[in-house]
Design an enzyme around this catalytic site. Structure first.
Site, PDB file in Angstrom:
ATOM      1  N   HIS B  70      93.199  53.741 141.877  1.00  0.00           N
ATOM      2  CA  HIS B  70      94.100  54.243 140.827  1.00  0.00           C
ATOM      3  C   HIS B  70      94.169  53.240 139.678  1.00  0.00           C
ATOM      4  CE1 HIS B  70      97.643  55.630 138.697  1.00  0.00           C
ATOM      5  NE2 HIS B  70      98.239  54.471 138.940  1.00  0.00           N
ATOM      6  N   ASP B  99      79.152  56.094 109.380  1.00  0.00           N
ATOM      7  CA  ASP B  99      79.036  56.095 110.846  1.00  0.00           C
ATOM      8  C   ASP B  99      79.386  54.701 111.326  1.00  0.00           C
ATOM      9  OD1 ASP B  99      78.237  56.450 113.601  1.00  0.00           O
ATOM     10  OD2 ASP B  99      77.020  58.147 112.916  1.00  0.00           O
ATOM     11  N   TRP B 135      93.873  46.262 142.104  1.00  0.00           N
ATOM     12  CA  TRP B 135      93.063  46.187 140.883  1.00  0.00           C
ATOM     13  C   TRP B 135      92.930  44.739 140.424  1.00  0.00           C
ATOM     14  CZ3 TRP B 135      93.765  44.876 135.593  1.00  0.00           C
ATOM     15  CH2 TRP B 135      95.046  44.435 135.253  1.00  0.00           C
ATOM     16  N   SER B 163      79.649  47.531 128.676  1.00  0.00           N
ATOM     17  CA  SER B 163      79.988  48.638 127.796  1.00  0.00           C
ATOM     18  C   SER B 163      81.075  48.226 126.808  1.00  0.00           C
ATOM     19  CB  SER B 163      80.445  49.834 128.636  1.00  0.00           C
ATOM     20  OG  SER B 163      81.134  50.756 127.842  1.00  0.00           O
ATOM     21  N   SER B 164      82.104  47.536 127.319  1.00  0.00           N
ATOM     22  CA  SER B 164      83.203  47.122 126.435  1.00  0.00           C
ATOM     23  C   SER B 164      82.725  46.136 125.381  1.00  0.00           C
ATOM     24  CB  SER B 164      84.304  46.443 127.242  1.00  0.00           C
ATOM     25  OG  SER B 164      84.936  47.370 128.057  1.00  0.00           O
ATOM     26  N   HIS B 247      95.604  38.825 131.274  1.00  0.00           N
ATOM     27  CA  HIS B 247      96.692  38.980 130.316  1.00  0.00           C
ATOM     28  C   HIS B 247      96.198  39.468 128.965  1.00  0.00           C
ATOM     29  CE1 HIS B 247     100.634  39.138 128.806  1.00  0.00           C
ATOM     30  NE2 HIS B 247     100.103  38.686 127.700  1.00  0.00           N
ATOM     31  N   GLU B 249      93.814  41.288 128.547  1.00  0.00           N
ATOM     32  CA  GLU B 249      93.474  42.683 128.832  1.00  0.00           C
ATOM     33  C   GLU B 249      94.667  43.613 128.588  1.00  0.00           C
ATOM     34  OE1 GLU B 249      90.918  44.507 129.535  1.00  0.00           O
ATOM     35  OE2 GLU B 249      91.894  46.313 130.298  1.00  0.00           O
ATOM     36  N   TYR B 251      96.907  43.293 126.478  1.00  0.00           N
ATOM     37  CA  TYR B 251      97.050  43.477 125.025  1.00  0.00           C
ATOM     38  C   TYR B 251      95.886  44.257 124.446  1.00  0.00           C
ATOM     39  CZ  TYR B 251     101.380  41.211 125.125  1.00  0.00           C
ATOM     40  OH  TYR B 251     102.687  40.963 125.407  1.00  0.00           O
ATOM     41  N   SER B 262     101.614  53.022 114.339  1.00  0.00           N
ATOM     42  CA  SER B 262     101.798  52.540 112.975  1.00  0.00           C
ATOM     43  C   SER B 262     101.206  53.508 111.950  1.00  0.00           C
ATOM     44  CB  SER B 262     101.149  51.163 112.794  1.00  0.00           C
ATOM     45  OG  SER B 262     101.715  50.239 113.685  1.00  0.00           O
ATOM     46  N   HIS B 296     101.789  33.324 133.845  1.00  0.00           N
ATOM     47  CA  HIS B 296     103.081  33.953 134.164  1.00  0.00           C
ATOM     48  C   HIS B 296     102.919  35.005 135.267  1.00  0.00           C
ATOM     49  CE1 HIS B 296     102.360  36.908 130.581  1.00  0.00           C
ATOM     50  NE2 HIS B 296     101.865  37.429 131.688  1.00  0.00           N
ATOM     51  N   HIS B 297     101.685  35.329 135.608  1.00  0.00           N
ATOM     52  CA  HIS B 297     101.460  36.207 136.753  1.00  0.00           C
ATOM     53  C   HIS B 297     101.407  35.412 138.052  1.00  0.00           C
ATOM     54  CE1 HIS B 297     100.485  39.758 134.292  1.00  0.00           C
ATOM     55  NE2 HIS B 297     100.015  38.871 133.435  1.00  0.00           N
ATOM     56  N   THR B 322     106.476  40.690 119.130  1.00  0.00           N
ATOM     57  CA  THR B 322     106.661  42.044 119.643  1.00  0.00           C
ATOM     58  C   THR B 322     107.916  42.653 119.033  1.00  0.00           C
ATOM     59  OG1 THR B 322     105.683  41.256 121.704  1.00  0.00           O
ATOM     60  CG2 THR B 322     106.684  43.432 121.749  1.00  0.00           C
ATOM     61  N   LYS B 325     107.421  43.879 115.511  1.00  0.00           N
ATOM     62  CA  LYS B 325     106.788  45.193 115.419  1.00  0.00           C
ATOM     63  C   LYS B 325     107.796  46.304 115.614  1.00  0.00           C
ATOM     64  CE  LYS B 325     102.038  44.374 116.288  1.00  0.00           C
ATOM     65  NZ  LYS B 325     101.559  45.350 115.301  1.00  0.00           N
ATOM     66  N   ARG B 444     105.652  45.636 146.243  1.00  0.00           N
ATOM     67  CA  ARG B 444     104.701  46.642 145.780  1.00  0.00           C
ATOM     68  C   ARG B 444     103.552  46.756 146.777  1.00  0.00           C
ATOM     69  NH1 ARG B 444     101.602  43.528 140.836  1.00  0.00           N
ATOM     70  NH2 ARG B 444     100.460  45.471 140.735  1.00  0.00           N
TER      71      ARG B 444
HETATM   72  C1  HEM Z   1     107.091  41.424 125.612  1.00  0.00           C
HETATM   73  C2  HEM Z   1     105.907  41.432 126.102  1.00  0.00           C
HETATM   74  C3  HEM Z   1     105.573  41.208 127.559  1.00  0.00           C
HETATM   75  C4  HEM Z   1     105.961  40.208 128.394  1.00  0.00           C
HETATM   76  C5  HEM Z   1     106.859  39.039 128.038  1.00  0.00           C
HETATM   77  C6  HEM Z   1     105.363  40.469 129.679  1.00  0.00           C
HETATM   78  C7  HEM Z   1     105.515  39.679 130.790  1.00  0.00           C
HETATM   79  C8  HEM Z   1     104.984  39.941 132.031  1.00  0.00           C
HETATM   80  C9  HEM Z   1     105.088  39.094 133.183  1.00  0.00           C
HETATM   81  C10 HEM Z   1     105.819  37.762 133.217  1.00  0.00           C
HETATM   82  C11 HEM Z   1     104.432  39.682 134.207  1.00  0.00           C
HETATM   83  C12 HEM Z   1     104.240  39.139 135.613  1.00  0.00           C
HETATM   84  C13 HEM Z   1     105.248  39.683 136.518  1.00  0.00           C
HETATM   85  C14 HEM Z   1     104.983  39.352 137.944  1.00  0.00           C
HETATM   86  O1  HEM Z   1     103.913  39.702 138.485  1.00  0.00           O
HETATM   87  O2  HEM Z   1     105.871  38.750 138.556  1.00  0.00           O
HETATM   88  C15 HEM Z   1     103.913  40.921 133.718  1.00  0.00           C
HETATM   89  C16 HEM Z   1     103.180  41.809 134.470  1.00  0.00           C
HETATM   90  C17 HEM Z   1     102.434  42.822 133.927  1.00  0.00           C
HETATM   91  N1  HEM Z   1     102.454  43.231 132.607  1.00  0.00           N
HETATM   92 FE1  HEM Z   1     103.630  42.477 131.143  1.00  0.00          FE
HETATM   93  N2  HEM Z   1     104.637  41.617 129.618  1.00  0.00           N
HETATM   94  C18 HEM Z   1     104.726  42.087 128.336  1.00  0.00           C
HETATM   95  C19 HEM Z   1     104.104  43.188 127.847  1.00  0.00           C
HETATM   96  C20 HEM Z   1     103.126  43.884 128.525  1.00  0.00           C
HETATM   97  C21 HEM Z   1     102.240  44.850 127.934  1.00  0.00           C
HETATM   98  C22 HEM Z   1     102.243  45.240 126.480  1.00  0.00           C
HETATM   99  C23 HEM Z   1     101.438  45.304 128.915  1.00  0.00           C
HETATM  100  C24 HEM Z   1     100.301  46.320 128.883  1.00  0.00           C
HETATM  101  C25 HEM Z   1     100.191  47.294 128.109  1.00  0.00           C
HETATM  102  C26 HEM Z   1     101.808  44.635 130.123  1.00  0.00           C
HETATM  103  C27 HEM Z   1     101.205  44.864 131.331  1.00  0.00           C
HETATM  104  C28 HEM Z   1     101.506  44.197 132.477  1.00  0.00           C
HETATM  105  C29 HEM Z   1     100.863  44.443 133.746  1.00  0.00           C
HETATM  106  C30 HEM Z   1      99.733  45.443 134.011  1.00  0.00           C
HETATM  107  C31 HEM Z   1     101.455  43.591 134.664  1.00  0.00           C
HETATM  108  C32 HEM Z   1     101.207  43.530 136.160  1.00  0.00           C
HETATM  109  C33 HEM Z   1      99.882  43.064 136.554  1.00  0.00           C
HETATM  110  C34 HEM Z   1      99.731  43.132 138.056  1.00  0.00           C
HETATM  111  O3  HEM Z   1     100.201  42.206 138.740  1.00  0.00           O
HETATM  112  O4  HEM Z   1      99.165  44.121 138.560  1.00  0.00           O
HETATM  113  N3  HEM Z   1     102.837  43.789 129.857  1.00  0.00           N
HETATM  114  N4  HEM Z   1     104.252  41.065 132.380  1.00  0.00           N
HETATM  115 CU   LIG Z   2     100.619  39.010 131.474  1.00  0.00          CU
END
Ligand code: HEM
Ligand SMILES: [Cu+2]
Ligand SMILES: [Cu+2]
Lengths: 381, 526
Positions: B70, B99, B135, B163-164, B247, B249, B251, B262, B296-297, B322, B325, B444
């Site tokens: 998924h 093009d 994932w 591809s990317s 990370h 990614e 963005y 926008s 931070h992850h 952020t 915006k 999770r």
């Molecule tokens: C204000 C902006 C953001 C901050 C400060 C932020 C912060 C964080 C932090 C600290 C985590 C880790 C949490 C943990 O695993 O304990 C996290 C996880 C995640 N964030 Fe954000 N985030 C932000 C915006 C975004 C955006 C824009 C996206 C994607 C479109 C995103 C996608 C994700 C994803 C996919 C995870 C989980 C990844 C995983 O462990 O599978 N975040 N975020």
């Molecule tokens: Cu992150």
């Protein structure tokens, strides 16, 4: 109100209704917990307060931002005949909303830093417990300066029939173990966290401890709780098939009770040593072996020896083959597969029993027996 | 090509050999929608199993395959290709180019995708099953303890990265070289800007991901021990490398979505975008910061405290650009003349829900609190607010917004609005309660859970089914529009829309801007 305005109203109402229905649904049964627990430790309470602080800051900013947006949605509609303004920048405003959030963040960083430093203050621990993650159970070892270490495995106690909906689920469904970790109250306990196979993560929300268990490395964490009680948690890092089935139960008792418990455990260990020297009958081995099998092998080899993650034991060439080959796999595992080396996990009595059980259950009927001394000799080589 | 005014070739070869940016964009969009449905089907299986406590439908091992596929299919198959498709369609139209700069490579970067996902999906039928390590595929679960299908997984990731990277090089080359005379950088539509920056992010981090999976391949098949402590390696090294890709990614996923809203919010506010310059700078700031926050992850992985502090402060900082915006979008609406057609509804939905996801992101950035949030459903709620209500809502808005221009027919507005409201309610019902169970302690990636989480999980599953079902309405609406929508030939389908794409005929002819348009030097950006 015109049709469109009602729609817009619905936009605001949607989340509110949802929240209400959430609360209503929750209130139907027991009220479910919706927030982080403050837990039973000082650090836990600090984390909780920090969490609430940031949450409220977000709520206040959110109310402001969404308030302005909803007002605009309400007042600046074309259907109300609102003519568009033409402004498209304002240096002053833009600087303000860059700088002010920055200062709010600095305000958050102070309490966050101080709490983090406390979490990392591992010094002056009064006792150490080595926590090792295994697929899919925890091992606890009390590192003892005087006398021998006490160590044991802590397995899920919930039965397969509860999990597969044959029996009713008990109160602590999936959060119960055969042997909990016992800790004394009012004592600074340091956890040394590691893993045997893949990465796990030891998490007990009420103790505010979450630490990854990484194979080959030892992480530190600590707790001190004034309150006695039973606290439950789970593995937090995906570790394979039964990641959802390796709970943690911590039993915090008074210091006296803890000392007593430790004595019993040490006596038990001594007893096992005695048992090692004994010879058992087939029935004794089969009975013990069945229990050991169900606790340690069933998850992969199946209740009827039919296999699953592991190969089938029923009719297996190894379980119906020569004894040393069977012992070899039981003691040393099969490197590079999920079949771990159980030699260090099971004592010789349990190992003898489970091998005997595998050779005689599931229609294997080999008729031979393994005694603890055989295991001991095999390990010696 | 001899005759410049020929139409498309006939039959299947049109699609196989096409170098036309519109054809390729269309293929990307349909492909990503198919992946969205496939990834969605996996999600429905997950939510069905989690409907009640106890194991009902699938086995734990299969459950893990579902969560893994998924995530992979949604991130790499649905969201990313959909925005590449949109870039293909819109960037040449927005900058007045005939093009993409590298049309043959464009064909190639699309056509390697479908076989790759076919291969990835086929691992479900392999002995040992599909990848089941999430994932984020942390070693050693994804190396020593992985099923044999991991090798095909590694190959898939390599091809997706290829591809990317090709797609990104193409976008960078197009934007840098093919803007119509007079279109300076600071006059480019924001969608073009956000994609340009995204393309640089992609070129920077995709090779890092390729490196990570290559090291896995070596560990699995060639006896190295990059990620195995037993051989002197370090499993945590994997996480550092993965998140150095991971990370940025996230963005990569959200910046083009920022670009889309926008474009749309000013159109339905009938007012120019507020703070164009600061939008560009904020995007660049976010892109820069995204390289220095990866750990931070990994707050619970056992980093030294100085590292924790650095990554916490850096992550908190992302809230500033952020916030800029979000404030800019709201100021754009402020004192506009607002109407609420479907693209605008989805953009407002984006604005509200993405902001909520930003707030939970800020909460997660606080390292001590993250010790409680990490790897719980709170994180799942966070990233679905930013990825589904962020990226997918904005993509949906984009389809409704530009579809009339693409096919010269109007979609059914009532059906579009219904789609929005069902999606909005379903989405929130599915993901808001996940904040609660996460805070209450539900980890999770578990196939079964303790009884105290039961009611919110049931609610979440119901919401997920509703959100899933609403996509059928979407598909129907799009097909009905293409087949029998009300024809329109207005160049400017939306009265408030600005930009070069609204100066070409409707439906957009097969070849556009064969002679570059003239950009009025006095005219501000669009
Ligand atoms: C204000 C902006 C953001 C901050 C400060 C932020 C912060 C964080 C932090 C600290 C985590 C880790 C949490 C943990 O695993 O304990 C996290 C996880 C995640 N964030 Fe954000 N985030 C932000 C915006 C975004 C955006 C824009 C996206 C994607 C479109 C995103 C996608 C994700 C994803 C996919 C995870 C989980 C990844 C995983 O462990 O599978 N975040 N975020
Ligand atoms: Cu992150
Ligand atoms: Cu686990």
């Amino acid at each position: 109100m015109c049709f469109k305005a009602k729609r817009l109203f619905g936009l605001a109402l949607g989340p509110v209704l949802m929240l209400l229905s959430a609360v209503a649904l929750a209130a139907g049964g027991e009220v479910s917990q919706v927030n982080m627990t403050p837990g039973v430790t000082e650090v836990g309470k600090e984390i909780y307060n920090l969490h609430m602080l940031i949450l409220w800051i977000c709520v206040v900013i959110g109310v402001g931002v969404f308030g302005v947006m909803f007002y605009s949605i309400y007042a600046h509609r074309k259907s109300k005949g609102h003519e568009p303004a033409t402004f498209h920048e304002s240096t002053k405003v833009e600087i303000a909303w860059t700088v002010i959030p920055f200062f709010i963040l600095i305000g958050m960083a102070f309490p966050a830093t101080s709490t983090l430093l406390k979490i990392y203050d591992n010094d002056d621990a009064e006792m150490d417990v080595l926590v090792t993650g295994y697929q899919w159970k925890w091992k606890y070892e009390y590192l003892n300066e005087q006398g021998e270490n006490v160590s044991f495995f802590s397995n899920l106690r919930t039965s397969q029939s509860e999990i597969y909906n044959v029996e009713d689920k008990g109160e602590h469904y999936l959060l119960e173990v055969d042997e909990p970790l016992v800790l004394p109250a009012d004592t600074k306990v340091r956890f040394l966290v590691t893993a045997n196979d893949v990465i796990h993560s030891w998490w007990v929300p009420e103790l505010a401890v979450k630490k990854d268990a990484v194979p080959g490395f030892i992480n530190e964490a600590w707790t001190r709780t004034a309150q006695e009680g039973v606290f439950r948690g789970q593995c937090a890092e995906l570790c394979g098939k039964d990641h959802g089935f390796m709970p943690i139960v911590v039993n915090v008792v008074s210091e006296d009770e803890y000392a007593q418990w430790l004595d019993t455990k040490q006596a038990e260990a001594a007893q096992i040593k005695e048992l090692m020297a004994q010879t058992f009958s087939m029935d004794e081995l089969m009975e013990r072996g069945k229990a050991v099998y169900e606790r340690n092998c069933l998850a992969c080899h199946g209740g009827g020896g039919e296999g699953g993650v592991g190969t089938a034991i029923a009719g297996s060439a190894i379980a119906t083959g020569a004894l040393p080959g069977h012992l070899e796999i039981g003691v040393n595992g099969v490197p590079g597969t999920a079949m771990q080396a159980f030699g260090g996990q099971l004592n010789d009595v349990d190992m003898a029993a489970v091998i005997t059980y595998q050779r005689n259950a599931f229609g294997n009927n080999m008729g031979d027996m393994v005694q603890p001394i055989d295991v001991f000799n095999f390990k010696k080589g | 090509m001899g005759d410049h005014h020929h139409g498309p070739a006939k039959g299947i070869t049109r699609w196989l050999f096409t170098t036309n940016h519109k054809d390729i964009g269309t293929m990307y969009l349909w492909f990503s929608f198919a992946m969205f449905i496939l990834g969605g089907a996996f999600a429905m299986i997950i939510r069905a199993e989690l409907f009640q406590p106890g194991m009902q439908l699938v086995e734990p091992a299969f459950f893990n395959q579902m969560t893994t596929l998924h995530g992979l299919v949604m991130v790499f198959g649905a969201i990313m290709p959909s925005f590449v498709g949109l870039a293909n369609w819109m960037i040449p139209l927005m900058i007045g180019a005939p093009d993409m700069a590298l049309p043959r490579m464009n064909n190639w970067s699309f056509w390697i995708l479908p076989p790759t996902f076919l291969m990835l999906a086929s691992t479900l039928f392999m002995e040992g099953g599909a990848p089941a390590f999430g994932w984020t595929f942390y070693a050693p679960l994804s190396t020593t303890y992985a099923p044999p299908s991991v090798t095909l997984f590694i190959f898939s990731v390599h091809v997706l990265g290829l591809s990317s990277i090709m797609g990104s090089i193409n976008i960078i080359a197009t934007v840098m070289n093919m803007r119509a005379p007079g279109m300076t950088y600071m006059k480019m539509p924001l969608f073009v800007w956000t994609w340009l920056i995204t393309a640089f992010l992609l070129v920077a981090v995709m090779p890092v991901l390729a490196g990570a999976v290559t090291m896995m391949l070596m560990d699995i098949h060639f006896g190295t021990s990059f990620f195995s402590a037993a051989g002197g390696g370090d499993p945590v090294l994997f996480q550092h490398i993965f998140w150095f890709f991971g990370h940025p990614e996230v963005y990569i996923i959200i910046l083009p979505a920022f670009g889309v809203v926008s474009q749309i919010i000013p159109a339905f506010s009938r007012k120019p975008l507020f703070g164009y310059d600061s939008m560009v700078y904020a995007t660049a700031a976010i892109a820069f910061l995204s390289f220095i926050v990866w750990a931070h992850h990994m707050y619970t992985v056992g980093m030294p405290v100085a590292g924790e502090l650095f990554f916490m402060y850096a992550t908190m900082l992302i809230a500033v650009p952020t916030g800029v915006k979000v404030f800019n979008w709201i100021s754009t609406m402020w004192r506009g003349s607002l109407t609420f057609e479907t693209p605008m509804l989805f953009s407002i939905g984006f604005l509200i829900l993405f902001t909520i996801g930003g707030f939970t992101g800020l909460m997660l950035s606080i390292a001590p609190a993250d010790f409680q949030y990490h790897d719980s459903y709170f994180v799942v709620a966070h990233f679905h607010y930013v990825m589904v209500a962020g990226a997918v809502f904005s993509m949906t808005a984009a389809i409704y917004y530009w579809l009339p221009k693409w096919c010269g027919r109007m979609y059914n507005e009532a059906m579009g609005k219904t789609h929005f409201w069902i999606s909005f309610v379903g989405f929130n019902l599915a993901f808001f309660p996940q904040h609660f169970v996460g805070l209450a302690g539900m980890p999770r990636r578990i196939p079964d859970y303790a009884l105290q989480f039961a009611d919110f999980n049931m609610m979440s599953s119901i919401g997920a089914f509703i959100y899933g079902a609403s996509q059928i309405l979407f598909l129907y609406n799009v097909i009905a529009t293409i087949v029998s929508g009300k024809p329109t030939s207005d160049e400017k389908v939306w009265d408030g829309a600005e930009g070069l794409e609204w100066t070409v005929a409707t439906p957009a002819p097969y070849h556009t801007f064969e002679t570059p348009p003239r950009i009025d030097p006095a005219h501000a950006h669009s």
